[in-house]
Write a protein that holds these residues in place. Structure first.
Motif, PDB file in Angstrom:
ATOM      1  N   PRO A 123      14.563   9.924  -0.645  1.00 55.58           N
ATOM      2  CA  PRO A 123      14.346   8.481  -0.496  1.00 55.58           C
ATOM      3  C   PRO A 123      12.943   8.134  -0.006  1.00 55.58           C
ATOM      4  N   PHE A 124      12.402   8.937   0.902  1.00 55.09           N
ATOM      5  CA  PHE A 124      11.050   8.699   1.403  1.00 55.09           C
ATOM      6  C   PHE A 124      10.022   8.836   0.283  1.00 55.09           C
ATOM      7  N   ILE A 125      10.240   9.791  -0.605  1.00 53.23           N
ATOM      8  CA  ILE A 125       9.346   9.966  -1.751  1.00 53.23           C
ATOM      9  C   ILE A 125       9.369   8.716  -2.628  1.00 53.23           C
ATOM     10  N   GLY A 126      10.565   8.129  -2.795  1.00 52.13           N
ATOM     11  CA  GLY A 126      10.680   6.894  -3.570  1.00 52.13           C
ATOM     12  C   GLY A 126       9.847   5.771  -2.968  1.00 52.13           C
ATOM     13  N   THR A 127       9.915   5.625  -1.640  1.00 52.28           N
ATOM     14  CA  THR A 127       9.125   4.594  -0.953  1.00 52.28           C
ATOM     15  C   THR A 127       7.629   4.840  -1.141  1.00 52.28           C
ATOM     16  N   THR A 128       7.219   6.099  -1.024  1.00 51.34           N
ATOM     17  CA  THR A 128       5.805   6.449  -1.153  1.00 51.34           C
ATOM     18  C   THR A 128       5.284   6.161  -2.556  1.00 51.34           C
ATOM     19  N   LEU A 129       6.067   6.523  -3.561  1.00 50.81           N
ATOM     20  CA  LEU A 129       5.657   6.260  -4.943  1.00 50.81           C
ATOM     21  C   LEU A 129       5.555   4.756  -5.203  1.00 50.81           C
ATOM     22  N   GLY A 130       6.502   3.998  -4.654  1.00 51.03           N
ATOM     23  CA  GLY A 130       6.441   2.552  -4.817  1.00 51.03           C
ATOM     24  C   GLY A 130       5.224   1.951  -4.129  1.00 51.03           C
ATOM     25  N   SER A 131       4.896   2.465  -2.950  1.00 45.00           N
ATOM     26  CA  SER A 131       3.723   1.972  -2.222  1.00 45.00           C
ATOM     27  C   SER A 131       2.437   2.246  -2.990  1.00 45.00           C
ATOM     28  N   ALA A 132       2.434   3.297  -3.803  1.00 45.38           N
ATOM     29  CA  ALA A 132       1.247   3.661  -4.588  1.00 45.38           C
ATOM     30  C   ALA A 132       0.939   2.646  -5.680  1.00 45.38           C
ATOM     31  N   CYS A 133       1.882   1.725  -5.959  1.00 45.77           N
ATOM     32  CA  CYS A 133       1.619   0.680  -6.956  1.00 45.77           C
ATOM     33  C   CYS A 133       0.417  -0.178  -6.573  1.00 45.77           C
ATOM     34  N   VAL A 134       0.082  -0.188  -5.291  1.00 39.05           N
ATOM     35  CA  VAL A 134      -1.055  -0.986  -4.837  1.00 39.05           C
ATOM     36  C   VAL A 134      -2.363  -0.510  -5.464  1.00 39.05           C
ATOM     37  N   PHE A 135      -2.405   0.737  -5.949  1.00 39.45           N
ATOM     38  CA  PHE A 135      -3.601   1.270  -6.591  1.00 39.45           C
ATOM     39  C   PHE A 135      -3.692   0.885  -8.065  1.00 39.45           C
ATOM     40  N   PHE A 136      -2.578   0.493  -8.657  1.00 46.16           N
ATOM     41  CA  PHE A 136      -2.545   0.271 -10.099  1.00 46.16           C
ATOM     42  C   PHE A 136      -2.333  -1.187 -10.499  1.00 46.16           C
ATOM     43  N   LEU A 137      -1.792  -1.994  -9.618  1.00 45.70           N
ATOM     44  CA  LEU A 137      -1.549  -3.402  -9.913  1.00 45.70           C
ATOM     45  C   LEU A 137      -2.504  -4.257  -9.091  1.00 45.70           C
ATOM     46  N   LYS A 138      -3.055  -5.293  -9.701  1.00 41.94           N
ATOM     47  CA  LYS A 138      -4.123  -6.053  -9.063  1.00 41.94           C
ATOM     48  C   LYS A 138      -3.624  -7.040  -8.015  1.00 41.94           C
ATOM     49  N   ASP A 139      -2.548  -7.724  -8.314  1.00 40.99           N
ATOM     50  CA  ASP A 139      -2.096  -8.799  -7.433  1.00 40.99           C
ATOM     51  C   ASP A 139      -0.678  -8.528  -6.953  1.00 40.99           C
TER      52      ASP A 139
END
Length: 259
Positions: A10-26
């Motif tokens: 589950p923690f890995i899921g949260t981390t991967l989701g948080s990484a969206c900040v690098f790929f999505l602008k807004d």
């Protein structure tokens, strides 16, 4: 080692989701956010029923027609526990301008992380108590079933990680890396909570049904108190309902097919 990997999923899921900040602008569009909140709600409700409450009742078969007691008592205590945390821990939800809990001088970004952390506590407990049931060898819970729950939590944590990290950048004014780290850290409580439940259940095997229901009650409190209201605010609230249906069915399939 398998148990350690399981509680980290589950923690890995949260981390991967948080990484969206690098790929999505807004920040995530409101409609998509409603779908994701509904999806997370559906996953958590289905997990509460199939992975926690039903096993709690089955473990209490020796009580006959009163086999519902551990599930009922544990669930109510779990909801009361989250209610207490909600009142005692300062936090602020994404769409709210007013903080909740005790008065605090914490920054808004910190309050947002505390709000998500409160959501993650029962998820970590749920994963931990299921793995504890697996280790006990007396619950009928299989490794596949425990991993299915962990995967379900990871799937719903992915959008949750994005929902917290992206607004931290766009509204909180922090850098992408800091938003990513703060979003990821909100999920650290999950493996910690899981490990605590495993240790507790090893010493108190007879109360395992209560612990399963306790985790279910805590998760259902989060869904009813926070996720569903947020998904239903404003226009197009049916998007949250559709997301709920998809999340519920997906988690049900995972639990039944893999359990």
């Amino acid at each position: 080692m398998d148990i350690l990997i399981g509680i980290m999923i589950p923690f890995i899921g949260t981390t991967l989701g948080s990484a969206c900040v690098f790929f999505l602008k807004d920040k995530i569009r409101p409609g998509i956010q409603k779908v994701l909140l509904g999806f997370a709600s559906g996953v958590m409700v289905a997990a509460s029923v199939w992975s926690l409450l039903i096993p709690a009742i089955e473990l209490s078969d020796d009580m006959g027609k009163f086999s519902f007691v551990p599930a009922a008592v544990g669930m109510l205590i779990g909801m009361a526990f989250l209610l207490l945390l909600d009142k005692r821990v300062p936090h602020q939800h994404l769409e709210c301008n007013t903080p909740e809990g005790p008065v605090s001088s914490c920054r808004k970004s910190t309050m947002l992380i505390l709000a998500v952390t409160l959501h993650n506590i029962p998820e970590g407990m749920a994963v931990g108590v299921v793995f504890a049931g697996l280790l006990s060898g007396e619950s009928g819970i299989t490794m596949t079933g425990a991993v299915a729950l962990a995967l379900g939590m990871a799937i719903q944590n992915f959008p949750e990680g994005a929902i917290i990290s992206m607004p931290l950048k766009s509204e909180g004014g922090v850098s992408r890396w800091r938003a990513f780290l703060m979003g990821s850290l909100s999920g650290v409580v999950e493996p910690l909570g899981a490990a605590a439940m495993i240790l507790l259940a090893q010493y108190f095997v007879p109360v395992l049904p209560y612990l399963l229901a306790f985790a279910a009650g805590a998760m259902i409190y989060v869904v009813v108190e926070e996720l569903i209201p947020e998904a239903s605010e404003g226009e197009h609230s049916n998007l949250g309902t559709m997301g709920f249906a998809i999340g519920f069915v997906l988690m049900m399939i995972l639990d039944v097919a893999l359990g």
